[in-house]
Design a protein around this motif. Structure first.
Motif, PDB file in Angstrom:
ATOM      1  N   GLY A 192       0.788  -1.228   0.000  1.00  0.00           N
ATOM      2  CA  GLY A 192       0.000   0.000   0.000  1.00  0.00           C
ATOM      3  C   GLY A 192       0.812   1.265   0.000  1.00  0.00           C
ATOM      4  N   LYS A 193       2.077   1.199  -0.423  1.00  0.00           N
ATOM      5  CA  LYS A 193       2.957   2.375  -0.403  1.00  0.00           C
ATOM      6  C   LYS A 193       3.754   2.417  -1.693  1.00  0.00           C
ATOM      7  N   ARG A 194       3.567   3.472  -2.480  1.00  0.00           N
ATOM      8  CA  ARG A 194       4.227   3.569  -3.768  1.00  0.00           C
ATOM      9  C   ARG A 194       5.633   4.163  -3.639  1.00  0.00           C
ATOM     10  N   ALA A 195       6.366   4.098  -4.747  1.00  0.00           N
ATOM     11  CA  ALA A 195       7.726   4.640  -4.812  1.00  0.00           C
ATOM     12  C   ALA A 195       7.764   5.653  -5.957  1.00  0.00           C
ATOM     13  N   PRO A 196       7.623   6.937  -5.673  1.00  0.00           N
ATOM     14  CA  PRO A 196       7.489   7.930  -6.738  1.00  0.00           C
ATOM     15  C   PRO A 196       8.767   8.246  -7.488  1.00  0.00           C
ATOM     16  N   ARG A 197       9.916   7.833  -6.990  1.00  0.00           N
ATOM     17  CA  ARG A 197      11.183   8.131  -7.679  1.00  0.00           C
ATOM     18  C   ARG A 197      12.170   6.991  -7.454  1.00  0.00           C
ATOM     19  N   ILE A 198      13.171   6.929  -8.302  1.00  0.00           N
ATOM     20  CA  ILE A 198      14.129   5.832  -8.247  1.00  0.00           C
ATOM     21  C   ILE A 198      14.948   5.870  -6.965  1.00  0.00           C
ATOM     22  N   THR A 199      15.003   7.043  -6.307  1.00  0.00           N
ATOM     23  CA  THR A 199      15.769   7.170  -5.063  1.00  0.00           C
ATOM     24  C   THR A 199      14.890   7.069  -3.822  1.00  0.00           C
ATOM     25  N   ALA A 540       7.859  16.019  -1.207  1.00  0.00           N
ATOM     26  CA  ALA A 540       8.319  17.224  -1.897  1.00  0.00           C
ATOM     27  C   ALA A 540       8.530  16.952  -3.380  1.00  0.00           C
ATOM     28  N   PHE A 541       9.048  15.772  -3.685  1.00  0.00           N
ATOM     29  CA  PHE A 541       9.269  15.406  -5.093  1.00  0.00           C
ATOM     30  C   PHE A 541       7.953  15.322  -5.852  1.00  0.00           C
ATOM     31  N   THR A 542       6.964  14.628  -5.277  1.00  0.00           N
ATOM     32  CA  THR A 542       5.688  14.475  -5.978  1.00  0.00           C
ATOM     33  C   THR A 542       4.998  15.822  -6.168  1.00  0.00           C
ATOM     34  N   ASP A 543       5.068  16.697  -5.158  1.00  0.00           N
ATOM     35  CA  ASP A 543       4.457  18.026  -5.293  1.00  0.00           C
ATOM     36  C   ASP A 543       5.115  18.808  -6.426  1.00  0.00           C
ATOM     37  N   ALA A 544       6.445  18.760  -6.476  1.00  0.00           N
ATOM     38  CA  ALA A 544       7.163  19.501  -7.520  1.00  0.00           C
ATOM     39  C   ALA A 544       6.886  18.919  -8.898  1.00  0.00           C
ATOM     40  N   LEU A 545       6.829  17.587  -8.986  1.00  0.00           N
ATOM     41  CA  LEU A 545       6.587  16.943 -10.273  1.00  0.00           C
ATOM     42  C   LEU A 545       5.197  17.301 -10.804  1.00  0.00           C
ATOM     43  N   ARG A 546       4.219  17.248  -9.937  1.00  0.00           N
ATOM     44  CA  ARG A 546       2.859  17.555 -10.382  1.00  0.00           C
ATOM     45  C   ARG A 546       2.715  19.018 -10.792  1.00  0.00           C
ATOM     46  N   ALA A 547       3.387  19.897 -10.067  1.00  0.00           N
ATOM     47  CA  ALA A 547       3.366  21.310 -10.445  1.00  0.00           C
ATOM     48  C   ALA A 547       4.028  21.509 -11.809  1.00  0.00           C
ATOM     49  N   GLU A 548       5.103  20.765 -12.039  1.00  0.00           N
ATOM     50  CA  GLU A 548       5.818  20.847 -13.323  1.00  0.00           C
ATOM     51  C   GLU A 548       4.940  20.389 -14.482  1.00  0.00           C
TER      52      GLU A 548
END
Length: 553
Positions: A192-199, A540-548
């Protein structure tokens, strides 16, 4: 007086001496018989005393040599590893007779001391066939139903769209993007927990642990403890495998049990459940008789299996599309005719896309994720008049089965049309042979892949999406000459992964690129259901990606 001489008398050997000689001769005979092939076994390469076939056993990409032996000795042959026996199965009919019809006798795995140490016998894929395995398998079947798989399709769709966006914006990093996609899907549906980036920290932990785990599992990397059990008692300072087993055990438990604890805490917080598989396992652990180790390792097994299969498939798909451009052209034509260029494909389109389905089947045939699958006979098994003895290792040679030139025309060619011309891709006269089925790559008998529904959906939706969205082209050298990837350049690993290769990935039109971005924004609610426990850095990564993405529209 003359004296008469008598011949010197030679004493007859004593009974004790004769007995000693006879025993020594018998022991020498038995010793020299070690490594010999018993008469009841199927044929195979010539053996030598003591070693059997150890001296010629392939140490690199073994499935190539073992498939060559299938062509030479037939769909069943044997190898002698010292006093041990390995029987190799290389046809659909043999798989059906040995593994499907005799599933109760061939569901065990060969002994593996390292697996027993690391997982304490709780690894669903690698553990022995017994009450613990049957209990864990029963639980896996209860959670891995088609109904539960359908429940998770929105996150699979969403992750596929993020993969497309990553290929759109960072095409050179496609290997990492595929790995992230595969891991994020299986982490989402399992824990139930995703991995939004390779890091993402769970991905880094997995990618650090997994090579050490595969090294423990790979034959020939460590001392042969299972063939020479006395090695178990060698002090740790002289046995590197003991230290490495402890290391991998800790790394796995830190990762898998940590994810399990997060799932437990999420269950305690109302409104954060997302229906992942481990939520059900945790709720029913007492009812099923699961202890703490069984729960954690069941989740870990699902992650390992789901990540490898989807990642291997997608990387091979991109390799094949790049190396065989005529396949791409036919796929694009079919997608444009059925789906059009004004919307993205959906799973409902899949049944109307026979060539896309043929591509999926051809990827599984061309490079099966698990080229060699070992089993262990729990009792004598008979096939074609041969006896596979109790305790023998039985190897399901999927690579050899799928690359038999007597069954498949030009088997080394990636040619999906074979599945248009024949239901199972075989020569027409052979398609009705016993055992033919298009899910052979997912295993057989009682060890068939329990996560088939999740895996098959990921392969279907990804194949449609990637082909609808992109052109996959060979890279060019400094002189503008196209460099097609080597289709045989595969990693030396348990799963079938191509080594990194170069290709050019570009959107088919600017309109396709825009639709990928819009789909990404549309799927934000699907992502968020699996982001309750992500780290502040990932948030923070997901927020920035979606804004982009929104800004680019």
């Amino acid at each position: 007086m003359s004296s008469s001489t008598s011949p010197t008398s030679v004493p007859l050997p004593s009974i004790q001496v004769l007995g000693a000689v006879a025993v020594a001769a018998f022991l020498l005979y038995r010793l020299l018989r070690i490594g010999s092939r018993e008469k009841f076994l199927p044929p195979g390469p010539p053996t030598i005393p003591l070693l059997g076939n150890i001296h010629i056993f392939p140490t690199s990409l073994a499935y190539h040599k073992m498939s060559e032996w299938n062509r030479q000795y037939g769909d069943i042959y044997s190898l002698k590893i010292g006093s041990g026996t390995v029987v190799v199965i290389g046809s659909a009919q043999a798989v059906y007779e040995v593994f499907d019809k005799n599933s109760g006798l061939t569901a065990d795995r060969p002994p593996n001391h390292f697996v027993d140490i690391v997982t304490e016998g709780y690894h669903l894929v690698l553990s022995h066939y017994g009450s613990i395995w049957r209990n864990m398998r029963k639980g896996a079947h209860e959670i891995l139903t088609l109904k539960s798989a359908i429940h998770h399709r929105p996150i699979q769709d969403a992750e596929s769209v993020q993969l497309m966006y990553e290929l759109l914006t960072q095409p050179a990093n496609f290997f990492d993007s595929v790995r992230r996609f595969s891991m994020s899907v299986i982490l989402s549906v399992t824990f139930g927990k995703r991995a939004p980036r390779i890091t993402t920290k769970e991905l880094l932990a997995f990618f650090e642990m997994h090579p050490h785990w595969e090294r423990l599992l790979f034959p020939g990397q460590y001392a042969p403890v299972d063939f020479l059990p006395f090695l178990k008692y060698v002090p740790e300072r002289f046995a590197a495998w003991k230290k490495d087993c402890k290391m991998v055990k800790k790394m796995q438990e830190d990762l898998y049990f940590g994810l399990m604890e997060e799932t437990k805490h999420r269950l305690e917080r109302k409104g954060e459940e997302n229906g992942c598989y481990m939520e059900t396992v945790i709720k029913k652990a007492d009812e099923w008789g699961y202890n703490y180790q069984m729960v954690g390792h069941l989740g870990g097994t699902l992650v390992e299996a789901g990540s490898d299969t989807t990642s291997s498939f997608t990387q091979t798909l991109i390799l094949a599309l790049t190396a065989f451009p005529d396949v791409q052209k036919k796929a694009h034509a079919e997608l444009d005719r059925v789906v059009g260029q004004d919307r993205m494909p959906t799973y409902e389109d899949y049944e109307h896309l026979p060539y896309i389905r043929a591509i999926v089947n051809e990827v599984h045939r061309f490079r099966p994720n698990a080229p060699l699958i070992p089993r262990r006979a729990q009792d004598d098994v008979f096939y074609k008049g041969y006896r596979i003895p109790k305790g023998a290792t039985i190897v399901e040679n999927l690579y050899g089965l799928f690359h038999d030139p007597e069954v498949y025309d030009d088997p080394e060619r990636f040619w999906p049309d074979r599945f248009i011309l024949s239901e199972f891709g075989t020569k027409k006269a052979l398609e009705k042979d016993p055992g033919r089925r298009n899910n052979l790559a997912f295993g057989s008998g009682r060890r068939i892949c329990a996560g088939y529904h999740v895996g098959s959906y990921s392969t279907a939706i990804n194949t449609m999406n990637l082909l609808w969205s992109f052109d996959f082209l060979p890279a060019k050298d400094a002189h503008g000459v196209e460099r097609y990837p080597d289709i045989f350049n595969y990693a030396e690993a348990l799963a079938s992964f191509p080594n990194p290769f170069e290709c050019v990935i570009r959107p088919r039109t600017p309109a396709h690129a825009t639709m990928i971005k819009r789909a990404f924004v549309d799927h934000i609610p699907d992502f968020q259901r699996y982001e309750h426990d992500i780290s502040p850095e990932d948030k923070a990564f997901t927020d920035a990606l979606r804004a982009e993405v929104k800004k680019s529209l």
